[in-house]
Design a protein around this motif. Structure first.
Motif, PDB file in Angstrom:
ATOM      1  N   THR A  47      50.713  23.404  43.554  1.00 45.02           N
ATOM      2  CA  THR A  47      49.502  23.938  42.932  1.00 45.02           C
ATOM      3  C   THR A  47      48.791  24.881  43.891  1.00 45.02           C
ATOM      4  N   GLU A  48      48.550  26.090  43.408  1.00 43.87           N
ATOM      5  CA  GLU A  48      47.784  27.097  44.135  1.00 43.87           C
ATOM      6  C   GLU A  48      46.511  27.398  43.334  1.00 43.87           C
ATOM      7  N   TYR A  49      45.465  27.848  44.021  1.00 43.49           N
ATOM      8  CA  TYR A  49      44.160  28.019  43.368  1.00 43.49           C
ATOM      9  C   TYR A  49      43.648  29.439  43.578  1.00 43.49           C
ATOM     10  N   ILE A  50      43.096  29.988  42.486  1.00 44.73           N
ATOM     11  CA  ILE A  50      42.429  31.292  42.524  1.00 44.73           C
ATOM     12  C   ILE A  50      41.017  31.117  41.969  1.00 44.73           C
ATOM     13  N   MET A  51      40.043  31.658  42.656  1.00 43.54           N
ATOM     14  CA  MET A  51      38.656  31.589  42.188  1.00 43.54           C
ATOM     15  C   MET A  51      38.178  32.980  41.794  1.00 43.54           C
ATOM     16  N   ILE A  52      37.616  33.040  40.595  1.00 39.74           N
ATOM     17  CA  ILE A  52      37.083  34.298  40.072  1.00 39.74           C
ATOM     18  C   ILE A  52      35.564  34.187  40.018  1.00 39.74           C
ATOM     19  N   GLY A  53      34.874  35.100  40.669  1.00 43.18           N
ATOM     20  CA  GLY A  53      33.424  35.057  40.729  1.00 43.18           C
ATOM     21  C   GLY A  53      32.764  35.699  39.524  1.00 43.18           C
ATOM     22  N   LYS A  54      31.529  35.338  39.254  1.00 43.33           N
ATOM     23  CA  LYS A  54      30.767  35.919  38.160  1.00 43.33           C
ATOM     24  C   LYS A  54      30.137  37.230  38.612  1.00 43.33           C
ATOM     25  N   GLN A  55      29.672  38.007  37.617  1.00 42.36           N
ATOM     26  CA  GLN A  55      29.190  39.355  37.902  1.00 42.36           C
ATOM     27  C   GLN A  55      27.697  39.425  38.211  1.00 42.36           C
ATOM     28  N   ASN A  56      26.988  38.292  38.115  1.00 44.51           N
ATOM     29  CA  ASN A  56      25.561  38.220  38.431  1.00 44.51           C
ATOM     30  C   ASN A  56      24.712  39.177  37.579  1.00 44.51           C
ATOM     31  N   ASN A  57      24.964  39.191  36.289  1.00 47.18           N
ATOM     32  CA  ASN A  57      24.132  39.978  35.387  1.00 47.18           C
ATOM     33  C   ASN A  57      22.801  39.276  35.158  1.00 47.18           C
ATOM     34  N   LYS A  58      21.791  40.028  34.764  1.00 45.93           N
ATOM     35  CA  LYS A  58      20.479  39.438  34.533  1.00 45.93           C
ATOM     36  C   LYS A  58      20.465  38.566  33.288  1.00 45.93           C
ATOM     37  N   ASP A  59      21.179  38.990  32.253  1.00 44.62           N
ATOM     38  CA  ASP A  59      21.228  38.239  31.007  1.00 44.62           C
ATOM     39  C   ASP A  59      22.266  37.131  31.156  1.00 44.62           C
ATOM     40  N   ALA A  60      21.823  35.887  31.034  1.00 43.59           N
ATOM     41  CA  ALA A  60      22.735  34.757  31.219  1.00 43.59           C
ATOM     42  C   ALA A  60      23.799  34.716  30.129  1.00 43.59           C
ATOM     43  N   TYR A  61      23.414  35.008  28.883  1.00 48.66           N
ATOM     44  CA  TYR A  61      24.385  34.986  27.781  1.00 48.66           C
ATOM     45  C   TYR A  61      25.445  36.062  27.982  1.00 48.66           C
ATOM     46  N   THR A  62      24.996  37.235  28.358  1.00 53.13           N
ATOM     47  CA  THR A  62      25.935  38.341  28.601  1.00 53.13           C
ATOM     48  C   THR A  62      26.864  38.014  29.764  1.00 53.13           C
ATOM     49  N   GLU A  63      26.301  37.390  30.777  1.00 52.95           N
ATOM     50  CA  GLU A  63      27.111  36.998  31.934  1.00 52.95           C
ATOM     51  C   GLU A  63      28.186  35.988  31.544  1.00 52.95           C
ATOM     52  N   ILE A 114      37.728  28.400  38.691  1.00 53.99           N
ATOM     53  CA  ILE A 114      39.003  28.258  39.405  1.00 53.99           C
ATOM     54  C   ILE A 114      40.154  28.190  38.414  1.00 53.99           C
ATOM     55  N   ILE A 115      41.189  28.964  38.694  1.00 52.52           N
ATOM     56  CA  ILE A 115      42.430  28.936  37.926  1.00 52.52           C
ATOM     57  C   ILE A 115      43.483  28.228  38.766  1.00 52.52           C
ATOM     58  N   ASN A 116      44.088  27.202  38.198  1.00 49.59           N
ATOM     59  CA  ASN A 116      45.147  26.459  38.885  1.00 49.59           C
ATOM     60  C   ASN A 116      46.505  27.046  38.501  1.00 49.59           C
ATOM     61  N   ILE A 117      47.274  27.399  39.483  1.00 51.77           N
ATOM     62  CA  ILE A 117      48.649  27.865  39.264  1.00 51.77           C
ATOM     63  C   ILE A 117      49.578  26.714  39.627  1.00 51.77           C
ATOM     64  N   VAL A 118      50.232  26.143  38.622  1.00 48.84           N
ATOM     65  CA  VAL A 118      51.101  24.987  38.816  1.00 48.84           C
ATOM     66  C   VAL A 118      52.543  25.418  38.611  1.00 48.84           C
ATOM     67  N   VAL A 119      53.361  25.186  39.619  1.00 50.21           N
ATOM     68  CA  VAL A 119      54.781  25.544  39.571  1.00 50.21           C
ATOM     69  C   VAL A 119      55.602  24.264  39.675  1.00 50.21           C
ATOM     70  N   LYS A 120      56.514  24.049  38.723  1.00 55.13           N
ATOM     71  CA  LYS A 120      57.384  22.874  38.726  1.00 55.13           C
ATOM     72  C   LYS A 120      58.778  23.270  39.194  1.00 55.13           C
ATOM     73  N   GLY A 121      59.371  22.403  40.004  1.00 53.88           N
ATOM     74  CA  GLY A 121      60.719  22.663  40.485  1.00 53.88           C
ATOM     75  C   GLY A 121      61.269  21.479  41.250  1.00 53.88           C
ATOM     76  N   THR A 122      62.567  21.488  41.472  1.00 56.88           N
ATOM     77  CA  THR A 122      63.221  20.418  42.225  1.00 56.88           C
ATOM     78  C   THR A 122      63.267  20.698  43.724  1.00 56.88           C
ATOM     79  N   ASP A 123      62.933  21.928  44.113  1.00 61.77           N
ATOM     80  CA  ASP A 123      62.915  22.320  45.528  1.00 61.77           C
ATOM     81  C   ASP A 123      61.459  22.518  45.950  1.00 61.77           C
ATOM     82  N   VAL A 124      61.011  21.742  46.940  1.00 64.05           N
ATOM     83  CA  VAL A 124      59.615  21.805  47.375  1.00 64.05           C
ATOM     84  C   VAL A 124      59.287  23.167  47.964  1.00 64.05           C
TER      85      VAL A 124
END
Length: 244
Positions: A47-63, A114-124
């Motif tokens: 499992t690898e992790y990627i984090m995507i940040g928000k754009q910090n807009n003033k309007d919470a709904y739009t954000e 956070i987006i989790n990237i999960v890779v399955k395999g028999t080789d670690v």
């Protein structure tokens, strides 16, 4: 009453065929253990992790709307041929994109950045390398194609990728034992169904609907069966001696 008699008869069959049931359960358990420990390779999840940040807009709904769109677009891009082809070329893989995609799963919890990237395999090593390469390539493509700057990997190196084994071999053996037990019971019922011999007087009453008045136990008297032959042999011997 009939239900109780059926249960009683079932238990009698189990008792009478106990050896067959136990032997079948042991056989299936041994076969399951052999397949699990020696033939099947264990499967791992990296499992690898990627984090995507928000754009910090003033309007919470739009954000929120904007972040949901960015998150969905990022996950689509991560499993697109654009990213997978780059991963395939960088790792020098000979597999096709469809087979490569089958080993990859993307996960995202609700309201998570956070987006989790999960890779399955028999080789670690392969699973870790694929997960890390996919995450690194995805970050580059998301920054370039989607023009999203607030995206980054949470692991700095391939060695930091978390790995866990899927499944428990001992649990498989226990499941195989219970499966063997049920197969043994089924085999015992089948053997009992095919066996037409009568082993109990109650089976006569149950099968023919007539009461059993008495029971005679027959025993073979081997001495009695052999004795007439011995007498005949002695008589023939005496006649031969007399004629001489």
């Amino acid at each position: 009453m009939d239900d109780r008699m059926d249960i009683k008869r079932f238990l009698q069959i189990i008792k009478r065929r106990a050896f067959l049931i136990i032997l079948t359960a042991i056989g299936v358990s041994v076969l399951t253990a052999f397949i699990t420990l020696f033939l099947l390779k264990p499967t791992y999840e990296a499992t690898e992790y990627i984090m995507i940040g928000k754009q910090n807009n003033k309007d919470a709904y739009t954000e929120t709307q904007e972040f949901s769109r960015i998150l969905a677009s990022s996950m689509d891009l991560m499993k697109s041929p654009i990213v997978l082809n780059r991963v395939k070329n960088e790792m020098h893989l000979k597999t096709d994109l469809k087979a490569l995609e089958e080993h990859i799963a993307l996960q995202n919890n609700k309201d998570s950045q956070i987006i989790n990237i999960v890779v399955k395999g028999t080789d670690v090593a392969y699973a870790k390398q694929l997960a890390h390469t996919l995450a690194k390539t995805s970050v580059t493509e998301i920054n370039g194609l989607l023009n999203i700057k607030k995206v980054k990997m949470l692991n700095d190196s391939e060695e930091a990728v978390s790995v866990k084994q899927i499944g428990n071999p001992y649990l498989n053996i226990i499941i195989g034992m219970f499966v063997g037990l049920f197969i043994g019971i089924g085999a015992a019922m089948l053997v009992e169904y095919l066996d037409d011999s009568i082993k109990d007087p109650k089976e006569v009453e149950h099968g023919f609907g007539v009461p059993v008045i008495g029971q005679v136990k027959m025993k073979k008297n081997t001495e009695h069966l052999i004795l007439p032959e011995k007498r005949l042999l002695k008589r023939q011997t005496k006649r031969s001696e007399a004629n001489v």
